[in-house]
Write a protein that holds these residues in place. Structure first.
Motif, PDB file in Angstrom:
ATOM      1  N   ARG A 108       0.811  -1.212   0.000  1.00  0.00           N
ATOM      2  CA  ARG A 108       0.000   0.000   0.000  1.00  0.00           C
ATOM      3  C   ARG A 108       0.847   1.266   0.000  1.00  0.00           C
ATOM      4  N   LYS A 109       2.112   1.117   0.376  1.00  0.00           N
ATOM      5  CA  LYS A 109       2.998   2.288   0.348  1.00  0.00           C
ATOM      6  C   LYS A 109       3.188   2.801  -1.074  1.00  0.00           C
ATOM      7  N   TYR A 110       2.867   1.956  -2.069  1.00  0.00           N
ATOM      8  CA  TYR A 110       3.010   2.368  -3.465  1.00  0.00           C
ATOM      9  C   TYR A 110       1.768   3.074  -4.007  1.00  0.00           C
ATOM     10  N   PHE A 111       0.676   3.105  -3.243  1.00  0.00           N
ATOM     11  CA  PHE A 111      -0.538   3.765  -3.721  1.00  0.00           C
ATOM     12  C   PHE A 111      -0.220   5.214  -4.096  1.00  0.00           C
ATOM     13  N   VAL A 112      -0.710   5.641  -5.245  1.00  0.00           N
ATOM     14  CA  VAL A 112      -0.463   6.993  -5.749  1.00  0.00           C
ATOM     15  C   VAL A 112      -1.727   7.826  -5.565  1.00  0.00           C
ATOM     16  N   LYS A 113      -1.672   8.751  -4.651  1.00  0.00           N
ATOM     17  CA  LYS A 113      -2.835   9.576  -4.350  1.00  0.00           C
ATOM     18  C   LYS A 113      -3.275  10.359  -5.589  1.00  0.00           C
ATOM     19  N   ASN A 114      -4.573  10.403  -5.789  1.00  0.00           N
ATOM     20  CA  ASN A 114      -5.196  11.144  -6.891  1.00  0.00           C
ATOM     21  C   ASN A 114      -4.984  10.508  -8.265  1.00  0.00           C
TER      22      ASN A 114
END
Length: 362
Positions: A108-114
Motif C-alpha cells: 500500500r505504500k506504493y498507492f499513488v494519491k489522486n
C-alpha cells in the motif's frame, strides 16, 4: 466481515437464484460444516446469502458428524459449493495466511494519491463499462476471442507468431511493460492502448517506479516480480505447509503451486475485463486471492453464477476469496468456466492470487 460470505446478487432486478430450502437448523448445520471444510483448524462463522441452503445429502455428504466424514465426503461438499459460489473470509480468521497478508499489504505504500487509470487511457472505456455494469449481458463470444488471442496466440503457445507481441525490453527491473506503446510489436497486444489518455502513461511510470503496464487484460499497474514476489511466494509456501502441503520446497510441483498468478495495483478507474482463466491452470483450477484496499466497497469482484445471474462481491481490506475457474459436471463430464471481472471505480486496490489444492482447503 469476520465471517465467510458468499456475495450479493444484483442482476436485472432479480433475486439470487434460490437453492432448494430446508429449516433453520439445516441452514446452521450447512454453515458450520462448510466452514470446517475450508480450514479445519480455524473457528469462524459461516454465512450464505440470505436464501435457504440445500440439505447435506443434496451435496452428496453423509448425515454423520463432520469429524467422522472421509476426505472424499468433505471434498464433495466443498467442491459442489465452489461450483456455485465464491467463498469470502476475513484473513484475521485464517492464522496460517496472516504472515503472507501482513507482508503483502505493505504494498500500500506504493498507492499513488489522486491517480486515476482513466486519465491515461480511454481506448478500453467500453470494456470498463461492461465491468461496471450489473446487467451481466456482455458479449461472451467477443471476450472469449480476446482471451484466446492474448493467452494463446499472442504468447505464441500456438506457434503462429513470427515475432513476439512484446519487445524484449518490456519486462524486468526498470522496464515500463509491454503495454507502453513503444514496447509493443503489435498495437493490439494489450486490451488498452495507453496512447489516447489526457495524461502520459510513460511520464507517470517514470515518476512512480517500480510500476509497469504489462497486463494484456487490464487497465491496471503491474508490480514487477523482482519487488517482493520471491518473499511473498515463500510465505505462501509456508502457509501451505501449515495447512498440510507435503511437497518439498524447491521441487517443481512446489514452485508451480506457490507461483503468483497475479500481482497488481489498480488505482480508481481500473478494471480487469470479463474472462474465465481457462488457459491458466497449472496444477489446479482452484484459486486463493487476497486484497488490500484503501476504501472498503470502493471496488468489487463480479461473477456469473451457473444460472447466469450476476453476483457482485464488494472488496474490503483483508478479504480472502476461494473459487474455482472450472467446473466439471459430475454426470456429463462437460466443463464450464467461471466468468468473472473486477472494477475499481472508487478504490486503490492491491491483489495477489495463487493456485490452491483441495487438500489445503479441506
Amino acid at each position: 466481515r469476520g465471517a465467510v460470505a458468499m456475495g450479493s446478487t444484483k442482476a436485472k432486478g432479480r433475486d439470487h437464484p434460490r437453492l432448494r430450502g430446508v429449516s433453520l437448523t439445516a441452514f446452521l448445520c450447512v454453515g458450520g460444516c462448510a466452514l470446517l471444510l475450508l480450514f479445519m483448524t480455524i473457528q469462524s462463522t459461516f454465512l450464505l446469502s440470505p436464501l435457504p441452503p440445500p440439505r447435506l445429502e443434496e451435496w452428496g455428504a453423509s448425515a454423520t458428524p463432520v469429524a467422522e466424514w472421509s476426505f472424499d465426503e468433505k471434498w464433495r461438499l466443498l467442491d459442489s459449493v465452489l461450483g456455485l459460489e465464491v467463498f469470502e473470509m476475513n484473513v484475521t480468521r485464517l492464522p496460517p495466511l496472516l504472515p503472507l497478508f501482513r507482508e503483502y499489504e505493505k504494498g500500500r505504500k506504493y498507492f499513488v494519491k489522486n491517480a486515476r487509470m482513466s486519465d491515461y487511457d480511454r481506448s478500453c472505456d467500453g470494456y470498463y463499462e461492461d465491468s461496471l455494469s450489473n446487467a451481466g449481458d456482455f458479449d461472451k463470444k467477443r471476450y472469449e476471442d480476446i482471451e484466446y488471442m492474448r493467452k494463446m496466440v499472442y504468447t505464441n503457445k500456438t506457434g503462429e507468431l513470427v515475432e513476439p507481441s512484446c519487445k524484449p525490453q518490456s519486462y524486468g527491473v526498470g522496464a515500463l511493460g509491454c503495454c507502453v506503446p513503444a514496447n509493443r510489436n503489435r498495437r493490439d497486444a494489450c486490451l488498452c492502448s495507453y496512447d489516447d489518455g489526457k495524461k502520459d502513461i510513460v511520464e507517470f511510470l517514470m515518476n512512480h517506479k517500480p510500476f509497469m503496464v504489462h497486463s494484456a487484460f487490464t487497465r491496471a499497474l503491474t508490480i514487477p516480480y523482482d519487488v517482493y514476489g520471491k518473499q511473498v511466494e515463500g510465505l505462501y509456501g509456508q502457509a501451505l505447509q501449515a495447512l498440510g502441503y507435503k511437497e518439498k520446497p524447491g521441487s517443481k510441483a512446489y514452485k508451480h503451486l506457490t507461483r503468483m498468478k497475479n500481482c497488481s495495483y489498480m488505482p480508481p478507474g481500473g478494471f480487469i475485463m470479463w474472462h474465465t482463466n481457462r488457459y491458466d491452470n497449472t496444477q489446479a483450477s482452484y484459486r486463493m486471492y487476497m486484497y488490500a484496499v484503501d476504501v472498503d466497497g470502493g471496488s468489487s469482484f463480479k461473477y456469473l453464477s451457473p444460472e447466469g445471474e450476476l453476483v457482485e462481491v464488494p472488496d474490503f481490506h483483508g478479504a480472502v476469496r476461494l473459487f474455482s475457474n472450472t467446473h466439471v459436471d459430475a454426470e456429463t463430464g462437460k466443463q464450464s468456466y467461471l466468468w468473472h471481472t473486477v472494477a475499481a471505480p472508487h478504490a486503490h486496490r492491491l491483489s495477489v492470487g495463487f493456485e490452491i489444492l483441495p487438500e489445503q482447503m479441506v
